[in-house]
Design an enzyme around this catalytic site. Structure first.
Site, PDB file in Angstrom:
ATOM      1  CG  ASP A  72      -1.947   9.198   3.640  1.00  0.00           C
ATOM      2  OD1 ASP A  72      -3.129   8.920   3.878  1.00  0.00           O
ATOM      3  OD2 ASP A  72      -1.066   8.334   3.503  1.00  0.00           O
ATOM      4  CG  ASP A  79      -4.952   6.224   7.268  1.00  0.00           C
ATOM      5  OD1 ASP A  79      -5.442   5.290   6.599  1.00  0.00           O
ATOM      6  OD2 ASP A  79      -4.083   6.996   6.827  1.00  0.00           O
TER       7      ASP A  79
END
Length: 160
Positions: free
Chosen positions: A117, A131
């Protein structure tokens, strides 16, 4: 739109999302140290490299089996949506975005046991391009579901 066209369109979009997601992850991993944060808009948007062993918001960390099963169920459901009804542009795009995002995060989980991330808004948990694609895809599917069945333009001959 035919099922074949919808399926092909969704798969092309999924491949594009997957490629962008994996490319950005490799770029971050190759150019930043784990935990490093670079302000892009100070206090608002930072590029922060973390590894997330869980699902959204880090939930179910260490539960790789459940996360993999959930991903498989989501992919199966999206494919069923593409093959079951009359596909629209919104459902095709939504399914493509979800498939590409799910594949991007799934590959990370399978190969590394965690997901890379990097998008840090400072008021939300850190996330990635996969995402974003999943959230946009779900939003498109919700909008498509809320749209009236007969979304064709009304006939000019319709009586009052």
């Amino acid at each position: 739109m035919s099922r074949r066209t919808a399926l092909l369109g969704a798969l092309v979009l999924a491949l594009a999302v997957f490629a962008v997601d994996q490319g950005l992850k490799r770029l971050v991993e190759g150019s930043m140290r784990l935990g490093e944060s670079i302000p892009l808009i100070d206090g608002v948007l930072h590029l922060t490299f973390i590894k997330n062993p869980g699902g959204a918001f880090g939930i179910l960390g260490g539960q790789a089996g459940i996360l993999l099963l959930g991903s498989a169920v989501a992919v199966a459901f999206v494919l069923w949506m593409l093959l079951a009804g009359e596909p629209t542009r919104a459902t095709t795009a939504g399914c493509g975005l979800i498939l590409g995002g799910a594949a991007g995060n799934l590959v990370d989980r399978i190969l590394e046991g965690e997901v890379t991330d990097y998008v840090d808004l400072r008021v939300w948990p850190i996330f990635n391009a996969a995402d974003v694609a999943i959230v946009l895809g779900v939003g498109l599917l919700l909008l498509a579901a809320l749209r009236p069945e007969g979304d064709a333009k009304p006939s000019k001959e319709a009586a009052p």
